[in-house]
Every structure is written in C-alpha cells, then in structure tokens.
Enzyme design. Structure first.
Site, PDB file in Angstrom:
ATOM      1  N   GLY A  47       7.443  21.696   4.173  1.00  0.00           N
ATOM      2  CA  GLY A  47       6.238  22.251   3.573  1.00  0.00           C
ATOM      3  C   GLY A  47       5.156  22.591   4.578  1.00  0.00           C
ATOM      4  O   GLY A  47       4.012  22.848   4.214  1.00  0.00           O
TER       5      GLY A  47
ATOM      6  N   SER B 262      11.088  24.084   5.563  1.00  0.00           N
ATOM      7  CA  SER B 262      10.547  25.443   5.756  1.00  0.00           C
ATOM      8  C   SER B 262      11.633  26.487   6.017  1.00  0.00           C
ATOM      9  O   SER B 262      11.438  27.412   6.796  1.00  0.00           O
ATOM     10  CB  SER B 262       9.513  25.448   6.885  1.00  0.00           C
ATOM     11  OG  SER B 262       8.448  24.560   6.576  1.00  0.00           O
TER      12      SER B 262
ATOM     13  N   ASN C  30      15.205  22.906  -4.150  1.00  0.00           N
ATOM     14  CA  ASN C  30      14.565  21.695  -4.649  1.00  0.00           C
ATOM     15  C   ASN C  30      13.199  22.118  -5.172  1.00  0.00           C
ATOM     16  O   ASN C  30      12.291  22.374  -4.393  1.00  0.00           O
ATOM     17  CB  ASN C  30      14.422  20.677  -3.505  1.00  0.00           C
ATOM     18  CG  ASN C  30      13.624  19.451  -3.903  1.00  0.00           C
ATOM     19  OD1 ASN C  30      13.314  19.264  -5.089  1.00  0.00           O
ATOM     20  ND2 ASN C  30      13.275  18.625  -2.933  1.00  0.00           N
TER      21      ASN C  30
ATOM     22  N   GLU D 229      16.503  16.525   6.939  1.00  0.00           N
ATOM     23  CA  GLU D 229      15.192  17.110   6.713  1.00  0.00           C
ATOM     24  C   GLU D 229      14.166  16.414   7.601  1.00  0.00           C
ATOM     25  O   GLU D 229      13.661  15.340   7.242  1.00  0.00           O
ATOM     26  CB  GLU D 229      14.780  16.953   5.243  1.00  0.00           C
ATOM     27  CG  GLU D 229      15.679  17.671   4.267  1.00  0.00           C
ATOM     28  CD  GLU D 229      14.919  18.082   2.992  1.00  0.00           C
ATOM     29  OE1 GLU D 229      15.014  19.253   2.637  1.00  0.00           O
ATOM     30  OE2 GLU D 229      14.226  17.244   2.403  1.00  0.00           O
TER      31      GLU D 229
ATOM     32  N   GLU E 235       9.866  12.640   0.482  1.00  0.00           N
ATOM     33  CA  GLU E 235       8.681  12.455  -0.367  1.00  0.00           C
ATOM     34  C   GLU E 235       8.824  11.189  -1.209  1.00  0.00           C
ATOM     35  O   GLU E 235       7.834  10.501  -1.470  1.00  0.00           O
ATOM     36  CB  GLU E 235       8.460  13.705  -1.240  1.00  0.00           C
ATOM     37  CG  GLU E 235       7.920  14.858  -0.390  1.00  0.00           C
ATOM     38  CD  GLU E 235       8.325  16.241  -0.849  1.00  0.00           C
ATOM     39  OE1 GLU E 235       8.776  16.403  -1.990  1.00  0.00           O
ATOM     40  OE2 GLU E 235       8.188  17.182  -0.032  1.00  0.00           O
TER      41      GLU E 235
ATOM     42  N   LYS F 104      11.067  20.414  -6.632  1.00  0.00           N
ATOM     43  CA  LYS F 104      10.078  19.321  -6.603  1.00  0.00           C
ATOM     44  C   LYS F 104       9.349  19.271  -7.959  1.00  0.00           C
ATOM     45  O   LYS F 104      10.001  19.531  -8.974  1.00  0.00           O
ATOM     46  CB  LYS F 104       9.134  19.506  -5.408  1.00  0.00           C
ATOM     47  CG  LYS F 104       9.947  19.665  -4.102  1.00  0.00           C
ATOM     48  CD  LYS F 104       9.143  19.595  -2.848  1.00  0.00           C
ATOM     49  CE  LYS F 104      10.072  19.775  -1.645  1.00  0.00           C
ATOM     50  NZ  LYS F 104       9.379  19.676  -0.376  1.00  0.00           N
TER      51      LYS F 104
ATOM     52  N   HIS G 192      14.923  11.622  -0.840  1.00  0.00           N
ATOM     53  CA  HIS G 192      14.064  12.648  -0.241  1.00  0.00           C
ATOM     54  C   HIS G 192      12.874  11.984   0.455  1.00  0.00           C
ATOM     55  O   HIS G 192      12.374  10.955  -0.012  1.00  0.00           O
ATOM     56  CB  HIS G 192      13.571  13.610  -1.326  1.00  0.00           C
ATOM     57  CG  HIS G 192      12.939  14.832  -0.763  1.00  0.00           C
ATOM     58  ND1 HIS G 192      11.635  14.842  -0.321  1.00  0.00           N
ATOM     59  CD2 HIS G 192      13.430  16.061  -0.519  1.00  0.00           C
ATOM     60  CE1 HIS G 192      11.356  16.043   0.160  1.00  0.00           C
ATOM     61  NE2 HIS G 192      12.430  16.815   0.044  1.00  0.00           N
TER      62      HIS G 192
HETATM   63  P1  13P Z   1      10.128  23.232   2.169  1.00  0.00           P
HETATM   64  O1  13P Z   1      11.270  24.224   2.140  1.00  0.00           O
HETATM   65  O2  13P Z   1       9.024  23.583   1.224  1.00  0.00           O
HETATM   66  O3  13P Z   1       9.671  22.931   3.547  1.00  0.00           O
HETATM   67  O4  13P Z   1      10.725  21.866   1.578  1.00  0.00           O
HETATM   68  C1  13P Z   1      11.896  21.380   2.108  1.00  0.00           C
HETATM   69  C2  13P Z   1      12.348  20.252   1.263  1.00  0.00           C
HETATM   70  O5  13P Z   1      11.728  19.222   1.227  1.00  0.00           O
HETATM   71  C3  13P Z   1      13.552  20.443   0.471  1.00  0.00           C
HETATM   72  O6  13P Z   1      13.982  19.257  -0.098  1.00  0.00           O
END
Ligand code: 13P
Length: 249
Positions: A172, A212, A9, A166, A96, A11, A94
């Site tokens: 992150g 992560s 992803n 997640e 976010e 982002k 997601h």
């Molecule tokens: P990270 O791997 O940067 O923690 O992000 C995970 C994520 O949100 C994947 O959709």
C-alpha cells in the site's frame, strides 16, 4: 511447471452492490487469462461474488479463518462456515492481521491446519518490515516465519498451499520491491522449504509476490524465475487495473 496464480485481496472494501458490479465488469476482461485468477473478498461479499463468478474462470477466496471448529469466539469465522459457502482459498497471516490484530506465527499455524482440515487452500503470507530489512534481518525473519507457520505439515498438505511473500514496507505504499529483491527473497523461501521439507515440495509450491503490484510492474516481476504470481491489494479494487495484472503476458 507451476501454474501462476494472481489473487486480488480486496481487504475491507466493497459493499455488496459494488462487489457485484466489479465482478461483472471483470469477468469478460480476464476470461482468457493464462493464470489462475482468485478474488479474496470480505466475508459479507462471499455470497454475492460466488453468484457473480459462476461459470467463469475466477475462483473465490476469503481473507481469514479461525482455528476452532466452533464455539465462543465472537466475531470469528470457522473453516466449516467458509466451506459451506463454497470458498476455495483463504488468506492466512496477512501482515495487516499481524500488525493490527496480534496474529502470530503460532496462530497462523493453527489457522492453516483448520483450513486444510476443510480442504480449503491457504494463501500463507510472510514478509519482513522495513526496520527488519534495514537491519539485515530479512532472511532470519523469513526463516522463522516459515519454520513456525509451517510446523507439522506433511508433504500432501503443501499440495493445497500457496505462499505469498509480502514485504510489509511495499504494501500500500506504492514502493514495490525491485524484481531482483522479490526474486531473491522468494528464492530464499523456496530454498528454506527445500532444506526443511523436500526438493519436491519446494519445486511444486507456488510462491506469490505481494506489495504495490500493478499493471506497470507485473511483467517484470512475473518474468523472474522464482515468482509464481501476485497478491494484489489496491489494484484489485478496479476491474481494469486488476485485469491489467492478470493479463500480464
Ligand atoms: P497493495 O497491492 O495495495 O500494496 O497490497 C498488497 C497486499 O497487501 C495484498 O495482500
């Protein structure tokens, strides 16, 4: 029995030139992958990435889709638009999107329906916040997300669906859930699907872990019985790091 699926992803990262360079470097590194490999890229990179992955084992995904067919929804993208660009997967719900853009279980449900109407494959994200975990609400939160996000879907809808667990506190932050924590949560999700839908659906449904995940922890996570793949943020932005995750075996 369930084919593992590792999805990047990106982002809101990568201009066209960077996307093209990343994919060209990635292609030879993951060509022998034993899992399904997907890149969920920004809308503006879709055409570039589609060209760069032609004839490879990498699949194309987007990061969101609107539920309406078309209309006055400034800034949104419809399922038909994604289908036209030959997108196969789409991330929906997601954390976010939930945190910063008021995404709710109800809108997630509508987006999944729209994606399925166009034969896109939704990667549906669920997961608890740190506060929810620390106050012992993890299972309740996951339960509600599953029931509300997946309301109304039929057995055949699940054939095209992937879930991603997640935990928000692991995204992150460099703070991965332990393989036991991830496995336990995913086992709970699968059990809920079994009770709410059917054993057959629960057995077949692929559930990823995200948060992560990287070359250093992927092996242990993927060794867990319930974990069928990963949704990779940060580590998917570098070809070498993403290949390390994809080639975890
Ligand atoms: P990270 O791997 O940067 O923690 O992000 C995970 C994520 O949100 C994947 O959709």
């Amino acid at each position: 029995m369930r084919t593992p699926i590792i999805a990047g992803n990106w982002k809101m990262n990568k201009l066209n030139k960077e996307a093209d360079a990343l994919v060209k470097e990635l292609v030879p590194l993951v060509k022998d992958a034993e899992c399904e490999v997907v890149l969920c890229v920004p809308f503006t990179d879709i055409v570039t990435v589609r060209k760069a992955i032609r004839g490879t084992n990498i699949r194309l995904g987007a990061q969101n889709v609107h539920w309406a067919e078309s209309g006055a929804f400034t800034g949104e993208i419809s399922a038909a638009m994604l289908k036209e660009l030959k997108v196969e997967y789409v991330i929906i719900g997601h954390s976010e999107r939930r945190q910063y853009f008021n995404e709710t279980n109800e809108t997630v449900n509508k987006r999944i329906q729209a994606a399925l109407n166009y034969k896109l494959k939704p990667i549906v994200c669920i997961g608890e916040t740190l506060e929810e975990r620390e106050s012992g609400q993890t299972e309740q939160v996951l339960y509600t997300q599953i029931i509300e996000c997946l309301r109304g879907f039929k057995s055949w809808d699940f054939d095209r669906m992937v879930l991603a667990y997640e935990p928000v506190w692991a995204i992150g932050t460099g703070k991965t859930a332990t393989s036991e924590q991830a496995n336990e949560a995913i086992a709970f999700i699968r059990d809920t699907i079994r009770k709410r839908f059917s054993l057959k659906i629960a057995d077949k449904l692929r559930i990823q872990y995200g948060g992560s995940m990287n070359g250093g922890n992927v092996k242990e996570l993927m060794a867990m019985e319930e974990i069928d793949g990963g949704l990779i943020g940060g580590a998917s932005l570098s070809p070498a790091k993403f290949a390390d995750v994809v080639n975890y075996k």
